[in-house]
Enzyme design. Structure first.
Site, PDB file in Angstrom:
ATOM      1  CG  ASP A  16      -1.935  -1.089   1.257  1.00 17.91           C
ATOM      2  OD1 ASP A  16      -2.098  -1.745   0.207  1.00 17.91           O
ATOM      3  OD2 ASP A  16      -2.579  -1.293   2.304  1.00 17.91           O
ATOM      4  CB  ALA A  45      -0.490 -10.175   3.166  1.00 14.75           C
ATOM      5  CD  GLU A 142      -7.551  -7.463  -2.036  1.00 13.58           C
ATOM      6  OE1 GLU A 142      -7.927  -6.287  -1.910  1.00 13.58           O
ATOM      7  OE2 GLU A 142      -6.547  -7.913  -1.428  1.00 13.58           O
ATOM      8  CB  THR A 220     -18.339  -6.984   9.409  1.00 12.12           C
ATOM      9  OG1 THR A 220     -18.113  -6.557   8.067  1.00 12.12           O
ATOM     10  CG2 THR A 220     -17.640  -8.318   9.646  1.00 12.12           C
ATOM     11  CG  ASP A 247      -5.750   3.180  10.088  1.00  9.94           C
ATOM     12  OD1 ASP A 247      -6.735   3.286   9.333  1.00  9.94           O
ATOM     13  OD2 ASP A 247      -4.633   2.800   9.685  1.00  9.94           O
ATOM     14  CB  THR A 249      -6.817   0.740   7.164  1.00  6.98           C
ATOM     15  OG1 THR A 249      -6.929   2.144   7.102  1.00  6.98           O
ATOM     16  CG2 THR A 249      -6.504   0.180   5.800  1.00  6.98           C
ATOM     17  CG  ASP A 253      -8.120  -7.510   5.871  1.00  8.08           C
ATOM     18  OD1 ASP A 253      -8.957  -8.149   5.212  1.00  8.08           O
ATOM     19  OD2 ASP A 253      -7.435  -6.590   5.382  1.00  8.08           O
ATOM     20  N   GLY A 288      -2.448   1.378  10.770  1.00 10.66           N
ATOM     21  CA  GLY A 288      -2.018   0.379   9.791  1.00 10.66           C
ATOM     22  C   GLY A 288      -2.824  -0.904   9.910  1.00 10.66           C
TER      23      GLY A 288
HETATM   24  P1  ATP Z   1     -12.425  -2.586   6.080  1.00  9.80           P
HETATM   25  O1  ATP Z   1     -12.767  -2.720   4.619  1.00  9.80           O
HETATM   26  O2  ATP Z   1     -12.169  -1.170   6.551  1.00  9.80           O
HETATM   27  O3  ATP Z   1     -11.378  -3.525   6.550  1.00  9.80           O
HETATM   28  P2  ATP Z   1     -14.978  -3.845   6.470  1.00  9.80           P
HETATM   29  O4  ATP Z   1     -15.991  -2.970   5.785  1.00  9.80           O
HETATM   30  O5  ATP Z   1     -14.588  -5.104   5.823  1.00  9.80           O
HETATM   31  O6  ATP Z   1     -13.727  -2.994   6.907  1.00  9.80           O
HETATM   32  P3  ATP Z   1     -16.324  -3.397   8.984  1.00  9.80           P
HETATM   33  O7  ATP Z   1     -17.717  -3.922   9.033  1.00  9.80           O
HETATM   34  O8  ATP Z   1     -16.139  -1.934   8.809  1.00  9.80           O
HETATM   35  O9  ATP Z   1     -15.524  -4.251   7.909  1.00  9.80           O
HETATM   36  O10 ATP Z   1     -15.552  -3.807  10.320  1.00  9.80           O
HETATM   37  C1  ATP Z   1     -15.289  -5.151  10.663  1.00  9.80           C
HETATM   38  C2  ATP Z   1     -15.426  -5.321  12.153  1.00  9.80           C
HETATM   39  O11 ATP Z   1     -14.459  -4.491  12.810  1.00  9.80           O
HETATM   40  C3  ATP Z   1     -16.773  -4.905  12.736  1.00  9.80           C
HETATM   41  O12 ATP Z   1     -17.694  -5.975  12.645  1.00  9.80           O
HETATM   42  C4  ATP Z   1     -16.407  -4.545  14.162  1.00  9.80           C
HETATM   43  O13 ATP Z   1     -16.331  -5.720  14.964  1.00  9.80           O
HETATM   44  C5  ATP Z   1     -14.988  -3.972  14.009  1.00  9.80           C
HETATM   45  N1  ATP Z   1     -15.008  -2.503  13.904  1.00  9.80           N
HETATM   46  C6  ATP Z   1     -14.980  -1.761  12.784  1.00  9.80           C
HETATM   47  N2  ATP Z   1     -15.018  -0.444  13.064  1.00  9.80           N
HETATM   48  C7  ATP Z   1     -15.057  -0.347  14.410  1.00  9.80           C
HETATM   49  C8  ATP Z   1     -15.113   0.748  15.348  1.00  9.80           C
HETATM   50  N3  ATP Z   1     -15.119   2.005  14.927  1.00  9.80           N
HETATM   51  N4  ATP Z   1     -15.154   0.442  16.669  1.00  9.80           N
HETATM   52  C9  ATP Z   1     -15.142  -0.831  17.106  1.00  9.80           C
HETATM   53  N5  ATP Z   1     -15.085  -1.898  16.283  1.00  9.80           N
HETATM   54  C10 ATP Z   1     -15.051  -1.667  14.957  1.00  9.80           C
END
Ligand code: ATP
Length: 304
Positions: A16, A45, A142, A220, A247, A249, A253, A288
């Site tokens: 990235d 990864a 991916e 999620t 963060d 990001t 995963d 990260g």
């Molecule tokens: P990304 O693409 O950013 O990796 P995603 O869209 O695949 O995320 P999300 O549903 O946003 O997945 O998040 C996955 C999990 O991470 C959620 O189910 C929750 O358990 C946790 N999570 C995400 N954001 C938060 C937050 N702000 N506070 C607490 N837990 C979080």
């Protein structure tokens, strides 16, 4: 309970390139940026690192180019103890790159799959022993879809459960969905997969995937937590943990890594969901994707 599960991740490795600037340049314009970071990524990864930090014996199958990015990505995985003997180093081409511009709260991303598109079904034949040894196979989208389909076919040949994180979003053949033990879309990926065609309720969309043949559907929901439903069971939720967010990001995963680890040590789905919620909540408190993945000890210490 299995103490040290063996988990195989078949998926992507990306470097990235994160550029920070005050604003997004206009078309044809050049501006000066403020910072650049080279951060190991790729959903495959990232999930492998999450698993290894939690203590799983983690093997990875994928592909990188013959360049310094590829070498750095492999070093990062090795530092976390991931078995990289299944990652192919191509003779030519480039390692996968995600070019990410962070500008004034917005981000724009260009992903060049590079070597990830050369992670091919025939590579899996050479690595079939790893599938045979694994307690669980973890996949994302991916790498080429035909590689994912072939991986599932081999996993089923050896009677192994499969967790598919269907990201980035795309529609999938029913023949693939029918063989998936655990599918883990986020809300928008679920909507696309369910293809109901009108705005519909969460449970209706999850039921659609279960009707198509998936055994367990997990969605999620960001800070709100996650929903899960097994075939023939009730819809359940786990609430998101309130944490100081640094963060997000790689939150998905971290969740997938946590869920896969917990299922492989034979927790129930409800226990595994709670565990994945804790792992992903801790991950968003650090910068990260790979850098933020917590160890098992950190999860236990933070949540008691
Ligand atoms: P990304 O693409 O950013 O990796 P995603 O869209 O695949 O995320 P999300 O549903 O946003 O997945 O998040 C996955 C999990 O991470 C959620 O189910 C929750 O358990 C946790 N999570 C995400 N954001 C938060 C937050 N702000 N506070 C607490 N837990 C979080």
């Amino acid at each position: 309970m299995l103490m040290r599960p063996k988990i195989l991740v078949i998926g992507s490795l990306n470097m990235d390139l994160v550029v920070q600037a005050k604003r997004t340049p206009e078309r044809g314009e050049t501006i000066l940026g403020e910072e650049i970071h080279f951060i190991p990524g790729g959903k495959g990864a990232n999930q492998a690192v999450a698993l290894a930090r939690l203590g799983a014996e983690t093997m990875m199958i994928g592909a990188v180019g013959p360049d310094s990015f590829g070498r750095d990505l492999l070093k990062a995985l090795e530092r976390d103890g991931v078995d990289i003997s299944g990652v192919k180093i191509l003779d030519k081409g480039t390692t996968g790159v995600a070019s990410i511009l962070l500008a004034g709260g917005d981000n724009s991303i260009v992903v060049v799959p590079g070597a990830n598109s050369q992670c091919l079904p025939q590579d899996l034949n050479q690595q079939e022993e790893k599938i045979k040894e694994a307690d669980l196979i973890v996949l994302q989208l991916e790498i080429p879809l035909q590689t994912v389909e072939y991986a599932v076919k081999l996993a089923k040949k050896w009677g192994k459960p499969v967790l598919l994180n269907p990201a980035p979003a795309q529609t999938l053949p029913i023949t693939l969905l029918q063989q998936i033990d655990y599918i883990t879309p986020n809300r928008s990926e679920l909507a696309l997969l369910a293809e109901i065609g009108h705005s519909s309720a969460l449970e209706e969309e999850m039921d659609r995937l279960l009707d198509l043949g998936v055994s367990n559907c997990i969605t999620t929901l960001g800070a709100e937590g996650a929903a899960f439903k097994a075939k023939g069971e009730k819809l359940c939720f786990i609430e998101g943990h309130k944490v100081p967010v640094v963060d997000t990001t790689g939150a998905g995963d971290a969740f997938n890594g946590g869920l896969a680890y917990a299922l492989a040590v034979k927790m129930t789905l409800t226990e595994a969901m709670k565990f994945a919620g804790k792992v992903s909540a801790l991950a968003v408190t650090k910068f990260g994707a790979q850098g933020g993945m917590p160890t098992l000890k950190e999860v236990q210490e933070y949540f008691g």
